[in-house]
Motif scaffolding. Structure first.
Motif, mmCIF file in Angstrom:
data_model
loop_
_atom_site.group_PDB
_atom_site.id
_atom_site.type_symbol
_atom_site.label_atom_id
_atom_site.label_comp_id
_atom_site.label_asym_id
_atom_site.label_seq_id
_atom_site.Cartn_x
_atom_site.Cartn_y
_atom_site.Cartn_z
ATOM 1 N N VAL A 184 -0.868 14.064 -8.980
ATOM 2 C CA VAL A 184 -1.550 12.919 -8.378
ATOM 3 C C VAL A 184 -0.530 11.795 -8.230
ATOM 4 O O VAL A 184 0.110 11.393 -9.199
ATOM 5 N N LYS A 185 -0.383 11.300 -7.011
ATOM 6 C CA LYS A 185 0.549 10.208 -6.723
ATOM 7 C C LYS A 185 -0.267 8.990 -6.300
ATOM 8 O O LYS A 185 -1.093 9.083 -5.389
ATOM 9 N N TYR A 186 -0.024 7.864 -6.963
ATOM 10 C CA TYR A 186 -0.843 6.699 -6.651
ATOM 11 C C TYR A 186 0.001 5.434 -6.520
ATOM 12 O O TYR A 186 1.129 5.355 -7.009
ATOM 13 N N LEU A 187 -0.584 4.457 -5.843
ATOM 14 C CA LEU A 187 0.053 3.161 -5.638
ATOM 15 C C LEU A 187 -0.759 2.078 -6.325
ATOM 16 O O LEU A 187 -1.978 2.009 -6.163
ATOM 17 N N SER A 188 -0.069 1.242 -7.088
ATOM 18 C CA SER A 188 -0.691 0.051 -7.661
ATOM 19 C C SER A 188 -0.160 -1.142 -6.874
ATOM 20 O O SER A 188 0.986 -1.549 -7.050
ATOM 21 N N LEU A 189 -0.974 -1.671 -5.993
ATOM 22 C CA LEU A 189 -0.578 -2.796 -5.142
ATOM 23 C C LEU A 189 -1.041 -4.071 -5.832
ATOM 24 O O LEU A 189 -1.968 -4.747 -5.381
ATOM 25 N N GLU A 190 -0.388 -4.362 -6.933
ATOM 26 C CA GLU A 190 -0.790 -5.481 -7.803
ATOM 27 C C GLU A 190 0.381 -5.962 -8.640
ATOM 28 O O GLU A 190 1.075 -5.136 -9.243
ATOM 29 N N PRO A 191 0.639 -7.275 -8.672
ATOM 30 C CA PRO A 191 -0.096 -8.288 -7.909
ATOM 31 C C PRO A 191 0.328 -8.252 -6.441
ATOM 32 O O PRO A 191 1.518 -8.241 -6.131
ATOM 33 N N LEU A 192 -0.633 -8.202 -5.563
ATOM 34 C CA LEU A 192 -0.348 -8.182 -4.134
ATOM 35 C C LEU A 192 -0.014 -9.611 -3.703
ATOM 36 O O LEU A 192 -0.878 -10.475 -3.711
ATOM 37 N N ILE A 193 1.245 -9.827 -3.336
ATOM 38 C CA ILE A 193 1.687 -11.195 -3.002
ATOM 39 C C ILE A 193 2.130 -11.310 -1.543
ATOM 40 O O ILE A 193 2.695 -12.334 -1.146
ATOM 41 N N GLY A 194 1.862 -10.256 -0.768
ATOM 42 C CA GLY A 194 2.207 -10.289 0.646
ATOM 43 C C GLY A 194 1.535 -9.136 1.365
ATOM 44 O O GLY A 194 1.055 -8.189 0.742
ATOM 45 N N PRO A 195 1.496 -9.186 2.697
ATOM 46 C CA PRO A 195 0.874 -8.105 3.463
ATOM 47 C C PRO A 195 1.722 -6.839 3.405
ATOM 48 O O PRO A 195 2.938 -6.897 3.234
ATOM 49 N N LEU A 196 1.057 -5.697 3.578
ATOM 50 C CA LEU A 196 1.753 -4.407 3.609
ATOM 51 C C LEU A 196 1.516 -3.776 4.984
ATOM 52 O O LEU A 196 0.841 -2.764 5.118
ATOM 53 N N ASN A 197 2.089 -4.388 5.985
ATOM 54 C CA ASN A 197 1.820 -3.998 7.364
ATOM 55 C C ASN A 197 2.304 -2.591 7.704
ATOM 56 O O ASN A 197 1.756 -1.936 8.583
ATOM 57 N N THR A 198 3.344 -2.134 7.007
ATOM 58 C CA THR A 198 3.909 -0.814 7.327
ATOM 59 C C THR A 198 3.584 0.223 6.258
ATOM 60 O O THR A 198 4.273 1.230 6.138
ATOM 61 N N LEU A 199 2.543 -0.012 5.494
ATOM 62 C CA LEU A 199 2.137 0.922 4.448
ATOM 63 C C LEU A 199 1.798 2.289 5.037
ATOM 64 O O LEU A 199 0.990 2.398 5.956
ATOM 65 N N ASN A 200 2.407 3.327 4.492
ATOM 66 C CA ASN A 200 2.164 4.708 4.931
ATOM 67 C C ASN A 200 1.537 5.466 3.762
ATOM 68 O O ASN A 200 2.183 5.659 2.727
ATOM 69 N N LEU A 201 0.311 5.925 3.942
ATOM 70 C CA LEU A 201 -0.419 6.572 2.861
ATOM 71 C C LEU A 201 -0.311 8.095 2.883
ATOM 72 O O LEU A 201 -0.960 8.759 2.070
ATOM 73 N N GLU A 202 0.487 8.630 3.752
ATOM 74 C CA GLU A 202 0.664 10.081 3.775
ATOM 75 C C GLU A 202 1.244 10.549 2.435
ATOM 76 O O GLU A 202 2.240 10.015 1.958
ATOM 77 N N GLY A 203 0.595 11.528 1.810
ATOM 78 C CA GLY A 203 1.059 12.042 0.527
ATOM 79 C C GLY A 203 0.599 11.239 -0.672
ATOM 80 O O GLY A 203 0.959 11.555 -1.810
ATOM 81 N N ILE A 204 -0.215 10.219 -0.452
ATOM 82 C CA ILE A 204 -0.718 9.372 -1.543
ATOM 83 C C ILE A 204 -2.170 9.759 -1.845
ATOM 84 O O ILE A 204 -2.988 9.944 -0.946
#
Length: 241
Positions: free
Chosen positions: A153-173
């Protein structure tokens, strides 16, 4: 091993390492550093070094003594892949996790370069979830390092989120956690940043967990998004008992 954790996406914490050093802007107002100072002032022997990186060998095998299946956040007060952690200790931690298949272990790091270097030396049993922390677009490369591992299991913790993630790619997440910063010097999180991430998760069927809005009073700010809470977890195959 602590009892029930206040962290919304886990059940307990296990800290064979404590202390850390700042590596990116997300570390600026580190909650663990504040907590370590309080625990040291209260006389907790594990924090006699304050927030200086320390390995606690006496608790490395603690999960083996906990028989009730538990979801465990590993090193909530440090970083498992800290540069001062010996390779041998990191490998030993993963070996302990492999020896306790009745538990689910959640490992999280900002030091994705070291994760990538050590990934082939780690036995990735299916009860080990591996994640990276990403606070802004500048650090999205950490997800590429994560995707190159054999973690079940591969996961992302986007915290603390302090800016936009406009190019976030969730393939494989397999899972995404989002949260705003909390505490006396908390930086604000824009709702649009959160909505964009949530929509990407919905489009790609990636479980989405919204932890908190944060702020100086995180309880008051709450964790409602679009009039509901988001408590999704990844679907996993049955873990051998």
């Amino acid at each position: 091993m602590t009892g029930k954790s206040k962290i919304e996406w886990t059940e307990a914490t296990w800290n064979p390492m404590t202390g850390c050093t700042k590596v990116s802007p997300g570390c600026q107002n580190c909650y663990a550093e504040r907590m370590a100072k309080r625990l040291n002032a209260m006389g907790n022997h594990k924090y006699r070094n304050g927030f200086k990186f320390t390995v606690h060998k006496s608790v490395i095998e603690e999960p083996l003594n906990l028989r009730n299946p538990t979801t465990i956040f590993v090193n909530s007060m440090s970083d498992t892949f800290h540069e001062q952690a010996p390779d041998s200790v990191i490998i030993q931690l993963f070996e302990v996790m492999a020896q306790a298949p009745w538990h689910t272990f959640q490992v999280l790091t900002k030091r994705s370069e070291r994760l990538a270097k050590m990934a082939k030396s780690i036995g990735w049993t299916k009860n080990i979830w591996m994640g990276v922390t990403i606070e802004s677009d500048e650090y999205l490369y950490r997800s590429d390092h994560l995707k190159a591992t054999n973690a079940a299991v591969k996961y992302l913790s986007l915290e603390p989120l302090i800016g936009p993630l406009n190019t976030l790619n969730l393939e494989g997440i397999d899972w995404v956690i989002v949260g705003g910063e909390s505490g006396p010097k908390a930086r604000s999180m824009d709702k649009d940043w959160v909505i964009e991430i949530k929509e990407k998760c919905l489009e790609q069927s990636v479980p989405f967990f919204f932890k908190q809005w944060g702020g100086t009073n995180k309880k008051k700010a709450g964790r409602m998004l679009d009039n509901r809470t988001w408590d999704e977890f990844p679907e996993t195959t049955d873990i051998d008992s």
